[in-house]
Design an enzyme around this catalytic site. Structure first.
Site, PDB file in Angstrom:
ATOM      1  N   HIS A  13       1.012  -0.925   0.003  1.00 17.72           N
ATOM      2  CA  HIS A  13      -0.040   0.350   0.201  1.00 17.72           C
ATOM      3  C   HIS A  13       0.656   1.674   0.189  1.00 17.72           C
ATOM      4  O   HIS A  13       1.394   2.162   0.946  1.00 17.72           O
ATOM      5  CB  HIS A  13      -0.724  -0.073   1.190  1.00 17.72           C
ATOM      6  CG  HIS A  13      -1.927   1.327   1.115  1.00 17.72           C
ATOM      7  ND1 HIS A  13      -3.471   0.988   1.742  1.00 17.72           N
ATOM      8  CD2 HIS A  13      -1.818   1.924   0.928  1.00 17.72           C
ATOM      9  CE1 HIS A  13      -3.697   2.030   0.893  1.00 17.72           C
ATOM     10  NE2 HIS A  13      -3.233   2.664   0.833  1.00 17.72           N
ATOM     11  N   ASN A  58      -2.846  -2.792  -3.251  1.00 20.82           N
ATOM     12  CA  ASN A  58      -4.025  -1.261  -3.718  1.00 20.82           C
ATOM     13  C   ASN A  58      -3.256   0.169  -4.397  1.00 20.82           C
ATOM     14  O   ASN A  58      -2.485   0.562  -3.996  1.00 20.82           O
ATOM     15  CB  ASN A  58      -3.567  -0.823  -2.134  1.00 20.82           C
ATOM     16  CG  ASN A  58      -5.069   0.043  -1.435  1.00 20.82           C
ATOM     17  OD1 ASN A  58      -6.293  -0.654  -1.775  1.00 20.82           O
ATOM     18  ND2 ASN A  58      -5.114   1.340  -1.275  1.00 20.82           N
ATOM     19  N   GLU A  59      -4.259   0.035  -5.130  1.00 25.74           N
ATOM     20  CA  GLU A  59      -4.527   1.044  -5.756  1.00 25.74           C
ATOM     21  C   GLU A  59      -2.995   1.015  -6.753  1.00 25.74           C
ATOM     22  O   GLU A  59      -2.623   3.043  -6.643  1.00 25.74           O
ATOM     23  CB  GLU A  59      -4.780   2.127  -4.881  1.00 25.74           C
ATOM     24  CG  GLU A  59      -6.163   2.411  -4.657  1.00 25.74           C
ATOM     25  CD  GLU A  59      -6.645   3.584  -3.803  1.00 25.74           C
ATOM     26  OE1 GLU A  59      -6.507   4.266  -3.428  1.00 25.74           O
ATOM     27  OE2 GLU A  59      -8.043   3.844  -3.763  1.00 25.74           O
ATOM     28  N   GLU A 267     -12.973  -0.698  -0.351  1.00 23.28           N
ATOM     29  CA  GLU A 267     -12.877   0.921   0.162  1.00 23.28           C
ATOM     30  C   GLU A 267     -14.169   1.526  -0.553  1.00 23.28           C
ATOM     31  O   GLU A 267     -14.228   0.954  -1.844  1.00 23.28           O
ATOM     32  CB  GLU A 267     -11.807   1.970  -0.139  1.00 23.28           C
ATOM     33  CG  GLU A 267     -10.047   0.952   0.862  1.00 23.28           C
ATOM     34  CD  GLU A 267      -9.744   2.085   0.350  1.00 23.28           C
ATOM     35  OE1 GLU A 267      -9.873   3.073   0.292  1.00 23.28           O
ATOM     36  OE2 GLU A 267      -8.135   1.366   0.567  1.00 23.28           O
ATOM     37  N   TRP A 313     -14.658   2.169   4.785  1.00 30.26           N
ATOM     38  CA  TRP A 313     -13.678   2.758   4.603  1.00 30.26           C
ATOM     39  C   TRP A 313     -14.233   4.749   5.589  1.00 30.26           C
ATOM     40  O   TRP A 313     -14.988   5.503   5.279  1.00 30.26           O
ATOM     41  CB  TRP A 313     -12.872   4.007   3.124  1.00 30.26           C
ATOM     42  CG  TRP A 313     -11.764   3.813   3.511  1.00 30.26           C
ATOM     43  CD1 TRP A 313     -11.383   5.404   3.907  1.00 30.26           C
ATOM     44  CD2 TRP A 313     -10.842   2.950   3.988  1.00 30.26           C
ATOM     45  NE1 TRP A 313      -9.640   5.415   4.471  1.00 30.26           N
ATOM     46  CE2 TRP A 313      -9.467   4.168   4.633  1.00 30.26           C
ATOM     47  CE3 TRP A 313      -9.983   2.128   4.534  1.00 30.26           C
ATOM     48  CZ2 TRP A 313      -7.684   3.896   4.901  1.00 30.26           C
ATOM     49  CZ3 TRP A 313      -8.513   1.549   4.904  1.00 30.26           C
ATOM     50  CH2 TRP A 313      -7.630   2.349   5.006  1.00 30.26           C
ATOM     51  N   GLU A 320      -4.826  10.182   7.166  1.00 26.40           N
ATOM     52  CA  GLU A 320      -4.179  10.146   5.672  1.00 26.40           C
ATOM     53  C   GLU A 320      -3.159  11.014   5.093  1.00 26.40           C
ATOM     54  O   GLU A 320      -3.395  11.815   4.218  1.00 26.40           O
ATOM     55  CB  GLU A 320      -5.660  10.920   5.483  1.00 26.40           C
ATOM     56  CG  GLU A 320      -6.828  10.198   6.181  1.00 26.40           C
ATOM     57  CD  GLU A 320      -7.480   9.088   4.952  1.00 26.40           C
ATOM     58  OE1 GLU A 320      -6.712   8.835   3.834  1.00 26.40           O
ATOM     59  OE2 GLU A 320      -7.849   7.960   6.065  1.00 26.40           O
ATOM     60  N   PHE A 329     -12.874   9.883   7.915  1.00 31.88           N
ATOM     61  CA  PHE A 329     -12.880   9.285   7.852  1.00 31.88           C
ATOM     62  C   PHE A 329     -13.821   8.151   8.432  1.00 31.88           C
ATOM     63  O   PHE A 329     -14.643   7.106   8.525  1.00 31.88           O
ATOM     64  CB  PHE A 329     -12.782   8.042   6.237  1.00 31.88           C
ATOM     65  CG  PHE A 329     -12.225   8.580   5.514  1.00 31.88           C
ATOM     66  CD1 PHE A 329     -13.005   8.645   4.119  1.00 31.88           C
ATOM     67  CD2 PHE A 329     -11.035   9.580   5.003  1.00 31.88           C
ATOM     68  CE1 PHE A 329     -12.363   8.942   3.047  1.00 31.88           C
ATOM     69  CE2 PHE A 329     -11.154  10.259   4.067  1.00 31.88           C
ATOM     70  CZ  PHE A 329     -11.931   9.855   2.921  1.00 31.88           C
TER      71      PHE A 329
END
Length: 408
Positions: A13, A58-59, A267, A313, A320, A329
């Site tokens: 991540h 992730n992403e 998410e 999420w 963050e 969040f």
């Protein structure tokens, strides 16, 4: 695990060791592929007896575009946005495939788990019915989702990318295509918002997460303009709240990729300015966000999308990234000085949904979650979590445009 919680563990991540960046340039070097395979193998060895579900990356769009095109995330490079994002992504895809091959050959039979990847994508809706806007919306999907999903589910990059980027887009050998294709046993999706897409008149200028104007290389290649409906609610990240987008997004994934293991929404959530714990305990904006999005996710399932999991999420207010503790969040409020945890109203709502498998929501929230086309002459530049003063300046620097009579 002792309490019956089944972990879905993410191997990477955005946290490349600095030593690898210093030694050989991180994701810009093929050397990283071997090192990532070794790291993933270590994770499978040490945790595979307890972790049965794995996400390799992730992403990866964030790692590549924000890391190597606009430089807003580590390693902060923006010197070569026409080549470096594509090279970094190429090596991430190959690293993913090598890790999956290792898991399947050495661990899966014994550990009886599954492995896949999570991609982030907000829905992209054509601004008009013109062929130009439809093509632009497809490019927006190709340059973010298809960039990673097409090689994994179809065997190669989207045709639009290969055509527009030419030899700046790396190529896979026949052996690499065979290695990559079919290496995700589910489709992990992180989804938050939506934007309308138009074909720009002249050179496209988009706004980054921090409200900075983006142009050149990757951004010119996709040639899109993103536009928000000013009627949309907005989270504390300044992201539009557009529940119908998750329905369209899941239907698109089902239609385009038909993932064998289904879609896992890994998410979905929103930031609300609820630093004060009393305010946080009545986070109605977040409650209605979840109600609207889950209602539209249910509609997607009814329309044939094979959605098998949903993660809110996030459980706790957390750190963050570059925004630190400024955005919340969480379903649970965290007092960062004392570490005291206080469930918000949204926590009880989500708990009830999980316990009963039933979503109760006001009729007005359900109706507001449905698709409504942007009004003629409306529109604002889309941006994400820009500091207000900087965002206002950048938006003032870009004059509105008009496509087919629709102001943007």
């Amino acid at each position: 695990i002792a309490n019956g919680i089944k972990p879905l563990a993410t191997i990477y991540h955005w946290d490349l060791p600095q030593c690898l960046q210093d030694e050989y340039g991180g994701w810009l070097s093929r050397k990283v592929i071997d090192d990532f395979e070794h790291y993933a193998t270590t994770c499978f060895t040490l945790f595979g007896d307890r972790v049965k579900d794995w996400i390799t990356f992730n992403e990866p769009w964030c790692s590549t575009v924000l890391g190597y095109a606009n430089g807003e995330m580590a390693p902060g490079r923006k010197e070569a946005p026409d080549t470096e994002p594509y090279l970094a992504a190429h090596h991430i895809i190959l690293s993913h495939a090598r890790a999956v091959r290792q898991y399947r050959s050495e661990f899966q039979e014994k550990q009886r788990g599954q492995i896949g990847i999570t991609l982030n994508m907000d829905w992209r809706q054509p601004l008009t019915d013109s062929e130009e806007d439809k093509a632009a919306a497809q490019r927006a999907l190709d340059w973010q989702l298809g960039w990673f999903a097409d090689p994994i589910w179809k065997g190669d990059y989207p045709e639009s990318m290969r055509k527009r980027c030419g030899d700046r887009l790396p190529t896979f050998s026949a052996e690499e295509k065979e290695l990559i294709k079919g290496t995700s046993e589910f489709f992990g999706l992180n989804h938050y918002s939506t934007a309308y897409v138009a074909a720009p008149k002249g050179k496209a200028q988009t706004l980054s997460m921090w409200g900075n104007v983006q142009a050149g290389g990757y951004f010119d290649d996709q040639e899109v303009e993103l536009i928000d409906d000013p009627r949309w609610g907005r989270s504390d990240m300044d992201w539009g709240v557009v529940p119908w987008g998750i329905k369209h997004m899941c239907e698109y994934i089902q239609r385009e990729y038909n993932p064998q293991g289904g879609i896992l929404v890994t998410e979905n959530g929103c930031a609300v300015p609820d630093d004060d714990v009393t305010v946080a305990q009545n986070d109605n904006f977040r409650v209605e966000f979840y109600q609207g999005y889950i209602a539209q996710l249910h509609k997607a399932i009814q329309c044939g999308a094979d959605v098998r999991a949903y993660f809110a999420w996030s459980l706790l207010d957390n750190f963050e990234w570059a925004l630190g503790y400024s955005k919340r969040f969480g379903l649970v409020h965290v007092d960062y000085k004392t570490q005291k945890r206080t469930p918000k109203k949204s926590a009880y709502v989500m708990s009830e949904i999980c316990r009963t498998n039933v979503l109760h929501l006001p009729k007005r929230v359900l109706e507001a979650s449905n698709f409504v086309m942007i009004e003629d002459g409306a529109g604002r530049k889309t941006t994400k979590d820009a500091p207000p003063s900087q965002k206002q300046q950048e938006m003032a620097d870009i004059s509105p445009r008009s496509v087919g009579g629709l102001g943007a």
